[in-house]
Design an enzyme around this catalytic site. Structure first.
Site, PDB file in Angstrom:
ATOM      1  N   HIS A 210      -4.979  11.955   3.219  1.00 32.04           N
ATOM      2  CA  HIS A 210      -3.995  10.983   2.704  1.00 32.04           C
ATOM      3  C   HIS A 210      -4.419  10.328   1.399  1.00 32.04           C
ATOM      4  O   HIS A 210      -3.652   9.582   0.811  1.00 32.04           O
ATOM      5  CB  HIS A 210      -3.713   9.888   3.741  1.00 32.04           C
TER       6      HIS A 210
HETATM    7  C1  UD1 Z   1      -3.379   2.877   2.920  1.00 31.37           C
HETATM    8  C2  UD1 Z   1      -4.672   2.247   2.407  1.00 31.37           C
HETATM    9  C3  UD1 Z   1      -5.845   3.151   2.714  1.00 31.37           C
HETATM   10  C4  UD1 Z   1      -5.868   3.540   4.173  1.00 31.37           C
HETATM   11  C5  UD1 Z   1      -4.523   4.166   4.535  1.00 31.37           C
HETATM   12  C6  UD1 Z   1      -4.475   4.591   5.978  1.00 31.37           C
HETATM   13  C7  UD1 Z   1      -4.533   0.824   0.388  1.00 31.37           C
HETATM   14  C8  UD1 Z   1      -4.811   0.764  -1.056  1.00 31.37           C
HETATM   15  N1  UD1 Z   1      -4.636   2.041   0.964  1.00 31.37           N
HETATM   16  O1  UD1 Z   1      -3.135   4.036   2.158  1.00 31.37           O
HETATM   17  O2  UD1 Z   1      -7.052   2.462   2.407  1.00 31.37           O
HETATM   18  O3  UD1 Z   1      -6.926   4.444   4.418  1.00 31.37           O
HETATM   19  O4  UD1 Z   1      -3.509   3.203   4.276  1.00 31.37           O
HETATM   20  O5  UD1 Z   1      -3.236   5.108   6.344  1.00 31.37           O
HETATM   21  O6  UD1 Z   1      -4.255  -0.192   0.989  1.00 31.37           O
HETATM   22  N2  UD1 Z   1       4.522   4.941   3.983  1.00 31.37           N
HETATM   23  C9  UD1 Z   1       5.460   5.239   4.940  1.00 31.37           C
HETATM   24  N3  UD1 Z   1       5.433   4.541   6.103  1.00 31.37           N
HETATM   25  C10 UD1 Z   1       4.506   3.573   6.349  1.00 31.37           C
HETATM   26  C11 UD1 Z   1       3.571   3.288   5.338  1.00 31.37           C
HETATM   27  C12 UD1 Z   1       3.574   3.990   4.177  1.00 31.37           C
HETATM   28  O7  UD1 Z   1       6.315   6.101   4.763  1.00 31.37           O
HETATM   29  O8  UD1 Z   1       4.529   2.969   7.421  1.00 31.37           O
HETATM   30  C13 UD1 Z   1       4.544   5.661   2.718  1.00 31.37           C
HETATM   31  C14 UD1 Z   1       4.874   4.729   1.569  1.00 31.37           C
HETATM   32  O9  UD1 Z   1       6.180   4.847   1.209  1.00 31.37           O
HETATM   33  C15 UD1 Z   1       3.941   5.153   0.467  1.00 31.37           C
HETATM   34  C16 UD1 Z   1       2.898   5.987   1.136  1.00 31.37           C
HETATM   35  O10 UD1 Z   1       3.244   6.181   2.491  1.00 31.37           O
HETATM   36  O11 UD1 Z   1       4.594   5.954  -0.456  1.00 31.37           O
HETATM   37  C17 UD1 Z   1       1.556   5.350   1.013  1.00 31.37           C
HETATM   38  O12 UD1 Z   1       1.473   4.086   1.686  1.00 31.37           O
HETATM   39  P1  UD1 Z   1       0.451   2.962   1.168  1.00 31.37           P
HETATM   40  O13 UD1 Z   1       0.417   1.821   2.108  1.00 31.37           O
HETATM   41  O14 UD1 Z   1       0.705   2.699  -0.243  1.00 31.37           O
HETATM   42  O15 UD1 Z   1      -0.967   3.658   1.152  1.00 31.37           O
HETATM   43  P2  UD1 Z   1      -1.678   4.657   2.131  1.00 31.37           P
HETATM   44  O16 UD1 Z   1      -1.792   5.961   1.438  1.00 31.37           O
HETATM   45  O17 UD1 Z   1      -1.062   4.648   3.484  1.00 31.37           O
END
Ligand code: UD1
Length: 395
Positions: A210
Site C-alpha cells: 500500500h
Molecule cells: C495510511 C497511513 C499509513 C498506514 C496506512 C495503513 C498516512 C500518511 N499513511 O496510508 O502510514 O500504513 O494508512 O492502511 O497516514 N481509502 C479508502 N477507504 C478508506 C481509507 C482510504 O478508499 O477507508 C483510500 C483513499 O481514498 C485514499 C487511499 O485509500 O486515496 C489512501 O488513504 P490514506 O489514508 O491517504 O493513506 P493510506 O495509504 O491508507
C-alpha cells in the site's frame, strides 16, 4: 485520571486495543480511578479498514468520530486539528495518547502540544531515515512534541537520544502490537479462513502492498506484480488489496495477470486478490504462511513474532530489530531480487525463533502504569480554559 486515545487509520487500532484492555483490567479490580475517551478521526472510513477491527478487538465505539476522510496530507492534518481542538478543550484529559505514524497521529500531537496537554507517543523513535516517506515526518514531529515516548525496540531509544530528547521522557516498554497478537491468539488460531480457502495443508504466500512509493508508480507496481506472478507459479499468493492499491491496479487496466478480486477457494497456483481482511482472519493467514511479502511496517513485526519469513519490498525499515532478531529481509522492489529472495526462502528451512526484548505481551500494562505514575508526579492547572502542564515552558 482521564486518558484520551486518538485513532485514525487501520494500523492504529491494534496498538490502542491492548491499552484499553489494560485499563479495563485495572477498573475491574478497582485498583485505579481511570477513565478513557476514544476519538476516531475517520482517516480510514471503509468498514473493511475500520468497523471490523473495532468489533474484533473489542474496542468500544468511538466517543467521537470526526469523519475527516480522504484528501491530501495537508487537508487531513488540518481537518483533524480543527475538529479535535474543541474536544480536547472540553474533555480536559490528563494525557493524550497517540500511536504510530499516520497523519492523524501528527495532527492530534500538534493540537495537544498547542493546548499544553501532556502527550504520550506509543511506538516512538522509529526512523527509516527516508524523508520521502510521509510517515517519517509524522514520527519526527510527534516525538519532538511528546512528554512520554514509549519505544518498542532499542533502535527507537538510540534514535531519540541522538536527536537530543530528554532521556527521562523515554520508556522502553516493548511492542503493543505484539500484545494484541498474543492476547487474541486463541481467537485467530481458531479462525476457519485457511480451511475455507483450501490452504490448511499447503504452502502459500501472503502479500500486502500500500505504500505510495510502491503502488502509485505504474512501473514499480507493474514490476512487483510481474515478480509475484513468477512466484505464484510455485505457490498460491493471497493478496488482500488495500483501497489505495486497488485503485492503482484498476488503472493498470487488467494488465496484472491472474489477479482475481473476489473471495473464494484456492484451486490452483496464482495470485488471489481479496478484499481487505479483518484482524483475526489476516493473522490466521499470516501465521500459516510459508512466506510473506509486504511493504507494511506492522507486518514486519508480526511475522517476526510468528516466526514467518518476511520479505520487505522497500529499501529501508524503521524497525531494524525485525532484521537483527526476526525473519525479515529488506529486499527493495526489483523483480529479480523479489523472485530470487522468495526462491531462497522457499528452499530453506524455517528460521530459529528469537523474539526481540520485551515483546512479551505486556507493553500496554507498562504504558498504563507509567502514565498513572506520571499523573501523580506531574501537576496540571487550568489557564484560560486550557489545561497546561505544570512542568515545562508553558507555565
Ligand atoms: C495510511 C497511513 C499509513 C498506514 C496506512 C495503513 C498516512 C500518511 N499513511 O496510508 O502510514 O500504513 O494508512 O492502511 O497516514 N481509502 C479508502 N477507504 C478508506 C481509507 C482510504 O478508499 O477507508 C483510500 C483513499 O481514498 C485514499 C487511499 O485509500 O486515496 C489512501 O488513504 P490514506 O489514508 O491517504 O493513506 P493510506 O495509504 O491508507
Amino acid at each position: 485520571m482521564k486518558i484520551v486515545f486518538v485513532s485514525g487509520a487501520r494500523p492504529n487500532y491494534m496498538k490502542i486495543a491492548p491499552m484499553i484492555w489494560a485499563i479495563r483490567r485495572l477498573k475491574q479490580r478497582a485498583v485505579a480511578d481511570i477513565q478513557f475517551v476514544l476519538i476516531h478521526t475517520g482517516q480510514h472510513y471503509d468498514p473493511q479498514l475500520f468497523d471490523v477491527f473495532f468489533r474484533e478487538l473489542g474496542l468500544p465505539p468511538p466517543d467521537y468520530s470526526l469523519g475527516v476522510g480522504s484528501g491530501s496530507h495537508v487537508y487531513q492534518i488540518a481537518e483533524v486539528m480543527e475538529r479535535i481542538e474543541p474536544l480536547f478543550q472540553s474533555e480536559r484529559p490528563d494525557v493524550v495518547v497517540v500511536v504510530g505514524d499516520v497523519n492523524s497521529t501528527l495532527a492530534a500531537a500538534l493540537t495537544a502540544a498547542k493546548l499544553g496537554i501532556p502527550l504520550a507517543h506509543v511506538e516512538a523513535g522509529l526512523r527509516s531515515f527516508d524523508r520521502m516517506m510521509p510517515e517519517e515526518t509524522n514520527r519526527i514531529v510527534t516525538d519532538t512534541l511528546s512528554d512520554y515516548l514509549f519505544v518498542s525496540e532499542e533502535s527507537g531509544k538510540e534514535n531519540l537520544l541522538r536527536e537530543g530528547i530528554d532521556p527521562g521522557k523515554i520508556f522502553f516498554v516493548g511492542n503493543v502490537m505484539i500484545d494484541s497478537l498474543q492476547q487474541s491468539r486463541l481467537v485467530w488460531e481458531s479462525s476457519k479462513v485457511r480451511d475455507d480457502m483450501g490452504l490448511r495443508h499447503r504452502d502459500y504466500g501472503v502479500v500486502t502492498l500500500h505504500r505510495p512509493s510502491n503502488v502509485d508508480n505504474r512501473d514499480t507496481l507493474q514490476a512487483v506484480m510481474n515478480a509475484l506472478s513468477v512466484i505464484a507459479k510455485d505457490i498460491p499468493i493471497i493478496f488482500p488489496v488495500h483501497p489505495r492499491t486497488r485503485k492503482q491496479l484498476e488503472l493498470l487496466n487488467g494488465s496484472a495477470p491472474n489477479l482475481r478480486l473476489r473471495n473464494g477457494r484456492i484451486e490452483a497456483d496464482g495470485i488471489y486478490g481479496l478484499e481487505p481482511l479483518g484482524y483475526h482472519e489476516f493473522m490466521a493467514l499470516v501465521a500459516g504462511a510459508r512466506i510473506v511479502l509486504t511493504d507494511s511496517g506492522g507486518i514486519q513485526e508480526e511475522t517476526t513474532f510468528l516466526n514467518v519469513p518476511c520479505l520487505t519490498l522497500r529499501h529501508n525499515t524503521e524497525r531494524p530489530v525485525t532484521v537483527t532478531h526476526g525473519t525479515n529481509r529488506i529486499i527493495g522492489t526489483s523483480p529479480a531480487a523479489i523472485v530470487e529472495e522468495a526462491s531462497r526462502v522457499l528452499n530453506s528451512p524455517r528460521p530459529e525463533f528469537c523474539p526481540p526484548p520485551l515483546w512479551d505481551g505486556k507493553a500496554a500494562d507498562r504504558i498504563v502504569s507509567i502514565l498513572m505514575a506520571g499523573r501523580r508526579n506531574v501537576g496540571h492547572k487550568l489557564f484560560n480554559g486550557i489545561l497546561l502542564k505544570a512542568r515545562g515552558s508553558v507555565t
